[in-house]
Write a protein that holds these residues in place. Structure first.
Motif, PDB file in Angstrom:
ATOM      1  N   ALA A 129      33.744  44.755  42.319  1.00 38.05           N
ATOM      2  CA  ALA A 129      35.035  44.183  42.700  1.00 38.05           C
ATOM      3  C   ALA A 129      35.225  44.189  44.207  1.00 38.05           C
ATOM      4  CB  ALA A 129      36.164  44.959  42.032  1.00 38.05           C
ATOM      5  N   PRO A 172      37.114  42.920  48.515  1.00 42.07           N
ATOM      6  CA  PRO A 172      37.714  42.272  47.355  1.00 42.07           C
ATOM      7  C   PRO A 172      37.815  40.765  47.557  1.00 42.07           C
ATOM      8  CG  PRO A 172      39.184  43.938  48.268  1.00 42.07           C
ATOM      9  CD  PRO A 172      38.005  43.856  49.168  1.00 42.07           C
ATOM     10  N   ASP A 173      37.708  40.031  46.486  1.00 43.24           N
ATOM     11  CA  ASP A 173      37.680  38.583  46.579  1.00 43.24           C
ATOM     12  C   ASP A 173      38.277  38.000  45.303  1.00 43.24           C
ATOM     13  OD1 ASP A 173      35.705  36.375  48.201  1.00 43.24           O
ATOM     14  OD2 ASP A 173      36.398  35.830  46.186  1.00 43.24           O
ATOM     15  N   ALA A 174      38.918  36.869  45.445  1.00 41.86           N
ATOM     16  CA  ALA A 174      39.571  36.245  44.290  1.00 41.86           C
ATOM     17  C   ALA A 174      38.565  35.787  43.246  1.00 41.86           C
ATOM     18  CB  ALA A 174      40.435  35.078  44.746  1.00 41.86           C
ATOM     19  N   GLN A 220      36.164  37.678  42.070  1.00 41.65           N
ATOM     20  CA  GLN A 220      35.911  38.790  41.161  1.00 41.65           C
ATOM     21  C   GLN A 220      37.239  39.497  40.928  1.00 41.65           C
ATOM     22  OE1 GLN A 220      34.069  38.356  44.349  1.00 41.65           O
ATOM     23  NE2 GLN A 220      32.990  40.272  44.348  1.00 41.65           N
ATOM     24  N   THR A 221      37.834  39.276  39.805  1.00 41.71           N
ATOM     25  CA  THR A 221      39.123  39.905  39.542  1.00 41.71           C
ATOM     26  C   THR A 221      38.946  41.025  38.542  1.00 41.71           C
ATOM     27  OG1 THR A 221      40.300  37.872  40.022  1.00 41.71           O
ATOM     28  CG2 THR A 221      41.447  39.487  38.711  1.00 41.71           C
ATOM     29  N   ILE A 222      39.621  42.143  38.824  1.00 45.38           N
ATOM     30  CA  ILE A 222      39.476  43.312  37.952  1.00 45.38           C
ATOM     31  C   ILE A 222      40.738  43.502  37.115  1.00 45.38           C
ATOM     32  CG2 ILE A 222      40.330  44.991  39.648  1.00 45.38           C
ATOM     33  CD1 ILE A 222      38.007  46.846  38.661  1.00 45.38           C
ATOM     34  N   ARG A 232      47.000  36.856  34.111  1.00 40.60           N
ATOM     35  CA  ARG A 232      47.121  36.892  35.566  1.00 40.60           C
ATOM     36  C   ARG A 232      45.744  36.764  36.214  1.00 40.60           C
ATOM     37  NH1 ARG A 232      49.406  42.246  38.440  1.00 40.60           N
ATOM     38  NH2 ARG A 232      47.393  43.024  37.732  1.00 40.60           N
ATOM     39  N   ALA A 233      44.773  37.472  35.626  1.00 42.06           N
ATOM     40  CA  ALA A 233      43.425  37.412  36.182  1.00 42.06           C
ATOM     41  C   ALA A 233      42.815  36.026  35.993  1.00 42.06           C
ATOM     42  CB  ALA A 233      42.546  38.475  35.531  1.00 42.06           C
ATOM     43  N   ASN A 267      43.709  32.829  38.079  1.00 42.40           N
ATOM     44  CA  ASN A 267      43.061  32.759  39.382  1.00 42.40           C
ATOM     45  C   ASN A 267      41.727  32.017  39.290  1.00 42.40           C
ATOM     46  OD1 ASN A 267      43.770  33.483  41.899  1.00 42.40           O
ATOM     47  ND2 ASN A 267      42.816  35.496  41.866  1.00 42.40           N
TER      48      ASN A 267
END
Lengths: 264, 253
Positions: A55, A75-77, A79-81, A148-149, A152
């Motif tokens: 992440a 962190p980058d959009a 890879q969403t955790i 939500r994830a 994106n």
């Protein structure tokens, strides 16, 4: 080219008193695009650490960790955790949470309304758009977190024991839900869990991680076709596979215990 | 108001009235509530009370407003930057324990007897709860919320505006509420010592001529003003923090 290329990654945590904990060592794994990978292992084996590294929330100590061919440096959009505790923004409604990613990307309000509509429908929360997280049940909150994830449109979804705090029935329902959603969306998923059954049921490949330091012990290819029905978990193949995975993990637990005894 | 609230007030003032009417205590020391109300009515009609209230409120409001502005602004910055906290912390801890009233002579020397010296004192009195609560609020933001925002693509500025600020708001508002009481305490002290108007002045003036009812009017007004001010802040708090109230113990009460 694999979407995630992990090669001999080592992660050491310094605890400040000169004692270092080696969370991951010689950790190697290739994840292909659109794959659903689950990671299981004894507690404290570094599963979560691995997710945080991918992440971009933690930095590797040494080795190579590539995402889409590039080293991960934050962190980058893409890879969403998703955390076990949902971590929704409590001051935002369901809709407000879902549109967070598009909002910070600068997508217009009109388009965001459409996105909200789509993802609310996808996770089955129609009619709850204007509720606040505290008004929802655990399963519903986790749906919001998933929506939500996904809103994106990440290439990779990282899930850290996302169903760990749900009751057994909700958990089963969410597993089926997740597969349905994934079938529709088809992003790559890295899913950490301590439930072997969950891992076998969900994934294309199942990674067993050994403990202290964490490294890949064995990778299972899960042979069951998709879309999967919940019924397969009682089939002999499924039970046998789950038992084999469990045996491997128990080996690790015993191994750990032996070390503990030595140290005493 | 709840039934218990009303009952408590009625019985308190009832007993007091009886004591006053029967003169169980010398009225010079304790006039009956009705006598005090009559005095209050007189002072209201003459406009004297209104003048004192508005002067006090102006000073307190200015000082408090300044304290809120700087307290929140500085608090957010200090809480956000660990580096800055190192520099600011010793200064805060050194200035904080100094009683606001103790600054009065110096402030008079610097700013004269006018309103500015008083406003500065009120500012000092209300600044620290707001500042410290804001710092604590910002530092106390759940790291997971920040991580979640970052993996959703938020940059540093967006994390600040969309996560840090709303997440620390409950603490900030608590600081604002604590400071209302402190501002009220300080304004009276300052006006008693160095002013020709205001509620504090009203009290001292009444004492000089043994006008006990007037003194009580002053105290009564102070109590009511403090109560109303707190109510106002609490009202704002509840409106803004609907989401927070219902996730915490406060919502249960």
């Amino acid at each position: 080219m694999p979407l995630i290329d992990v090669h001999k990654v080592r992660k050491v945590y310094a605890n400040g008193q000169g004692k270092n904990t080696v969370a991951l060592d010689d950790f190697s794994l290739q994840v292909e695009e659109k794959e659903f990978i689950t990671i299981v292992g004894p507690s404290g084996c570094g599963k979560t650490t691995f997710l945080l590294l991918v992440a971009g929330l933690e930095q590797i100590t040494s080795g190579v960790l590539l995402f889409d061919g590039h080293p991960i440096d934050g962190p980058d959009a893409n890879q969403t955790i998703i955390f076990q505790e949902y971590v929704l923004f409590p001051w935002r409604t369901v809709a407000g949470n879902i549109e967070f990613g598009p909002e910070v990307k600068g997508i217009s309000k009109r388009k965001r309304r459409e996105i909200i509509k789509n993802y609310v429908r996808l996770v089955g929360l129609e009619g709850f758009e204007n509720r606040y997280p505290h008004e929802l049940s655990g399963g519903m909150r986790q749906r919001v977190a998933i929506a939500r994830a996904l809103a994106n449109e990440p290439k990779l979804l990282l899930m850290d024991e996302p169903f760990g705090s749900l009751d057994a029935l909700t958990r089963e329902a969410m597993q089926v839900e997740l597969l349905r959603i994934w079938q529709e969306n088809r992003c790559t998923v890295l899913f950490v869990t301590h439930s072997i059954e969950e891992a076998v049921f969900l994934s294309d490949r199942l990674v067993v991680v050994s403990s202290q330091p964490g490294r890949v012990k064995k990778i299972f290819h899960i042979p069951f076709g998709r879309p999967r029905k919940r019924e397969i978990i009682t089939s002999t193949d499924f039970v046998a596979l789950a038992a084999e995975v469990k045996g491997l993990i128990l080996e690790e637990e015993n191994y750990k215990e032996r070390i503990n005894r030595w140290e005493k | 108001m709840k039934k218990g609230n009303v009952l408590s007030l009625i019985s308190f003032f009832g007993v007091w009235e009886v004591v006053g009417q029967w003169q169980l205590v010398d009225p010079l020391f304790l006039p009956a509530p009705t006598v005090i109300l009559a005095e209050a009515w007189k002072l209201t009609c003459s406009g004297e009370l209104f003048t004192h209230i508005s002067v006090s409120l102006y000073r307190a409001g200015m000082g408090y407003g300044l304290g809120a502005l700087i307290g929140v602004g500085l608090g957010v910055i200090v809480g956000w930057s660990r580096r800055l906290e190192e520099y600011v912390d010793p200064l805060i801890e050194m200035i904080r324990p100094i009683s606001p009233i103790a600054l009065l002579p110096l402030m008079i020397l610097w700013f004269g007897m006018g309103n500015s010296s008083k406003v500065i004192i009120i500012f000092k009195a209300s600044l620290f709860p707001i500042l410290l609560n804001t710092i604590a609020g910002v530092k106390g933001v759940d790291i997971k919320l920040i991580q979640a925002a970052k993996t959703l693509g938020a940059n540093q500025r967006q994390v600040f505006c969309k996560i840090i600020l709303p997440a620390s708001l409950p603490m900030v508002l608590t600081g604002l509420r604590i400071s209302t009481a402190l501002a009220m305490l300080a304004i009276v002290g300052v006006e008693m010592l160095a002013a020709e108007s205001g509620l504090g002045y009203l009290l001292v003036e009444a004492e000089r001529v043994f006008d006990t009812p007037k003194m009580f009017v002053g105290l009564l007004v102070l109590g009511i003003l403090g109560y109303l001010w707190d109510r106002l802040v609490r009202f704002a708090q509840n409106r803004i923090l609907l989401w927070h109230r219902q996730t915490t113990l406060e919502g249960e009460i």
